[in-house]
Design a protein around this motif. Sequence first.
Motif, mmCIF file in Angstrom:
data_model
loop_
_atom_site.group_PDB
_atom_site.id
_atom_site.type_symbol
_atom_site.label_atom_id
_atom_site.label_comp_id
_atom_site.label_asym_id
_atom_site.label_seq_id
_atom_site.Cartn_x
_atom_site.Cartn_y
_atom_site.Cartn_z
ATOM 1 N N ALA A 185 0.854 -1.200 0.000
ATOM 2 C CA ALA A 185 0.000 0.000 0.000
ATOM 3 C C ALA A 185 0.881 1.237 0.000
ATOM 4 C CB ALA A 185 -0.929 -0.005 1.211
ATOM 5 N N ASN A 186 0.223 2.395 -0.017
ATOM 6 C CA ASN A 186 0.902 3.687 0.070
ATOM 7 C C ASN A 186 0.447 4.415 1.329
ATOM 8 O OD1 ASN A 186 2.287 3.410 -2.366
ATOM 9 N ND2 ASN A 186 0.565 4.217 -3.534
ATOM 10 N N ILE A 187 1.369 5.101 1.961
ATOM 11 C CA ILE A 187 1.046 5.947 3.110
ATOM 12 C C ILE A 187 1.226 7.400 2.689
ATOM 13 C CG2 ILE A 187 1.707 6.640 5.438
ATOM 14 C CD1 ILE A 187 2.568 3.861 6.008
ATOM 15 N N PHE A 188 0.228 8.244 2.983
ATOM 16 C CA PHE A 188 0.278 9.656 2.627
ATOM 17 C C PHE A 188 0.744 10.469 3.826
ATOM 18 C CE2 PHE A 188 -2.622 7.898 -0.476
ATOM 19 C CZ PHE A 188 -2.269 8.561 -1.641
ATOM 20 N N HIS A 189 1.790 11.271 3.601
ATOM 21 C CA HIS A 189 2.328 12.148 4.634
ATOM 22 C C HIS A 189 2.013 13.599 4.269
ATOM 23 C CE1 HIS A 189 4.640 8.816 6.374
ATOM 24 N NE2 HIS A 189 4.947 8.476 5.129
ATOM 25 N N GLU A 190 1.461 14.330 5.224
ATOM 26 C CA GLU A 190 1.120 15.729 4.973
ATOM 27 C C GLU A 190 2.378 16.593 4.962
ATOM 28 O OE1 GLU A 190 -1.937 19.209 6.621
ATOM 29 O OE2 GLU A 190 -1.860 17.224 7.578
ATOM 30 N N ILE A 191 2.424 17.549 4.031
ATOM 31 C CA ILE A 191 3.550 18.471 3.925
ATOM 32 C C ILE A 191 3.041 19.903 3.985
ATOM 33 C CG2 ILE A 191 5.081 16.917 2.671
ATOM 34 C CD1 ILE A 191 4.159 18.046 0.098
ATOM 35 N N ARG A 192 3.980 20.832 4.167
ATOM 36 C CA ARG A 192 3.609 22.242 4.309
ATOM 37 C C ARG A 192 2.960 22.766 3.035
ATOM 38 N NH1 ARG A 192 8.271 25.971 5.639
ATOM 39 N NH2 ARG A 192 9.330 24.654 4.117
ATOM 40 N N LEU A 193 1.985 23.650 3.208
ATOM 41 C CA LEU A 193 1.264 24.218 2.071
ATOM 42 C C LEU A 193 1.054 25.703 2.301
ATOM 43 C CD1 LEU A 193 -1.678 22.719 0.105
ATOM 44 C CD2 LEU A 193 -1.941 24.997 1.090
ATOM 45 N N ALA A 194 1.211 26.488 1.240
ATOM 46 C CA ALA A 194 0.993 27.937 1.305
ATOM 47 C C ALA A 194 0.268 28.381 0.041
ATOM 48 C CB ALA A 194 2.320 28.676 1.444
ATOM 49 N N VAL A 195 -0.558 29.411 0.173
ATOM 50 C CA VAL A 195 -1.280 29.992 -0.961
ATOM 51 C C VAL A 195 -0.543 31.250 -1.386
ATOM 52 C CG1 VAL A 195 -3.456 30.961 -1.775
ATOM 53 C CG2 VAL A 195 -3.466 29.056 -0.162
ATOM 54 N N LYS A 196 -0.196 31.330 -2.652
ATOM 55 C CA LYS A 196 0.574 32.447 -3.181
ATOM 56 C C LYS A 196 -0.163 33.060 -4.366
ATOM 57 C CE LYS A 196 4.968 33.467 -5.519
ATOM 58 N NZ LYS A 196 6.245 32.881 -6.004
ATOM 59 N N SER A 197 -0.217 34.377 -4.422
ATOM 60 C CA SER A 197 -0.906 35.086 -5.498
ATOM 61 C C SER A 197 0.076 35.928 -6.284
ATOM 62 C CB SER A 197 -2.014 35.992 -4.938
ATOM 63 O OG SER A 197 -2.949 35.252 -4.185
ATOM 64 N N SER A 198 -0.044 35.883 -7.608
ATOM 65 C CA SER A 198 0.687 36.828 -8.436
ATOM 66 C C SER A 198 -0.033 38.175 -8.391
ATOM 67 C CB SER A 198 0.775 36.317 -9.873
ATOM 68 O OG SER A 198 -0.516 36.215 -10.439
ATOM 69 N N GLU A 199 0.574 39.199 -8.976
ATOM 70 C CA GLU A 199 -0.043 40.527 -8.920
ATOM 71 C C GLU A 199 -1.400 40.542 -9.613
ATOM 72 O OE1 GLU A 199 1.016 45.196 -9.991
ATOM 73 O OE2 GLU A 199 2.432 43.593 -10.461
ATOM 74 N N SER A 200 -1.492 39.899 -10.773
ATOM 75 C CA SER A 200 -2.767 39.870 -11.492
ATOM 76 C C SER A 200 -3.811 39.077 -10.717
ATOM 77 C CB SER A 200 -2.569 39.260 -12.875
ATOM 78 O OG SER A 200 -2.027 37.951 -12.778
ATOM 79 N N GLU A 201 -3.404 37.961 -10.099
ATOM 80 C CA GLU A 201 -4.351 37.168 -9.312
ATOM 81 C C GLU A 201 -4.813 37.938 -8.079
ATOM 82 O OE1 GLU A 201 -2.864 32.599 -10.230
ATOM 83 O OE2 GLU A 201 -1.882 33.779 -8.672
ATOM 84 N N ARG A 202 -3.897 38.661 -7.470
ATOM 85 C CA ARG A 202 -4.276 39.441 -6.284
ATOM 86 C C ARG A 202 -5.306 40.503 -6.623
ATOM 87 N NH1 ARG A 202 -2.901 44.152 -4.677
ATOM 88 N NH2 ARG A 202 -1.252 44.326 -6.252
ATOM 89 N N ILE A 203 -5.130 41.168 -7.761
ATOM 90 C CA ILE A 203 -6.092 42.185 -8.180
ATOM 91 C C ILE A 203 -7.468 41.567 -8.401
ATOM 92 C CG2 ILE A 203 -6.679 43.800 -10.028
ATOM 93 C CD1 ILE A 203 -3.699 44.318 -10.383
ATOM 94 N N CYS A 204 -7.502 40.415 -9.064
ATOM 95 C CA CYS A 204 -8.782 39.748 -9.342
ATOM 96 C C CYS A 204 -9.461 39.270 -8.062
ATOM 97 C CB CYS A 204 -8.558 38.575 -10.289
ATOM 98 S SG CYS A 204 -8.053 39.044 -11.952
ATOM 99 N N VAL A 205 -8.674 38.662 -7.162
ATOM 100 C CA VAL A 205 -9.249 38.169 -5.913
ATOM 101 C C VAL A 205 -9.769 39.325 -5.068
ATOM 102 C CG1 VAL A 205 -8.734 36.984 -3.750
ATOM 103 C CG2 VAL A 205 -7.863 36.072 -5.902
#
Length: 316
Positions: A185-205
């Motif tokens: 079987a496979n075991i899933f290990h959680e890793i660090r995650l971050a949300v990053k926005s580019s300038e265009s994405e930040r403007i839209c959000v």
Amino acid sequence: MATLATTYGSSPALLLNTATITSTDGESANVSKVIVHPIVLLSVLDHHTRRQEGAGRVIGTLLGKRDGETVEITNCFAVPHAERGDEVAIGKDFNRQMLALHLRANKRETIVGWYATALPDEQANGAADKFKFIADTSSLIHEFYASECEDDPIHLVVDTSLVADAIELRAYKSASVAVKGEVLANIFHEIRLAVKSSESERICVDKMIRGADSPEGASFSQEEGEALKLSMEKLLTMIETCSAYVDGVVSGSITPDEQVGRDIFESLNSIPRIRPEVFDKMFNDSLQDLLMVTYLTNITKTQLTIAEKLNATLGK
């Protein structure tokens, strides 16, 4: 198993069961951080909203790039699949056709993993555990993407239950479990995650958030127009700087730098080649669509205001 294949009609599906699990332990063991762009989250939520009635969860392919121990997820697309018991059917031909179309627009993106939404946990006791992030069939789907990726895939899970009035994201990497050399079987290990926005994405959000909170809706304000103007002026300044550098190198007044040349080449290579007349047509069509949406939005607001006043008058 044949009933699962008919789910896809003319699109051949890859059928998986527990006997197909093999080792997927590789370079992903070195991955320590995953960066996700907002467009990926919005695409996953849109896929979940449009899912077929009765579907337990949705899955899709993650696109992006790897840089050492970091995986950056910049795009994604939905992939049809069906699950029943310990069997999974995945639209493998659909996945490859969509990948080919995406590579025509951005050749630098590669498959880095797959996403899924959380599944209801029927055995959970508390409200906080009503949804589980890793399903029994996750190893089967992970095995399929291990054959599609150059490196071992990353698994992104999005909790759409809104139990805690928030959308929870989790990223996993896998490691194989073997007994006497046989992978079980496979075991899933959680890793660090971050949300990053580019300038265009930040403007839209930011625009989407302000539009949702504002009673006037998503109308284009003067402040947002100034922000867009500043962004365009900044882009024009960078283009003029690059153009002056190239002219200086060509004339011999500036000593060429190989790294700067590579950066300019990669930037130009990322821009789709479109004829001016085609671009003008696309821009005008998009502008007309935007004006039509704005016009219909204003009409709807006016009708709602009239209806509210009529209801208030008739209710007295």
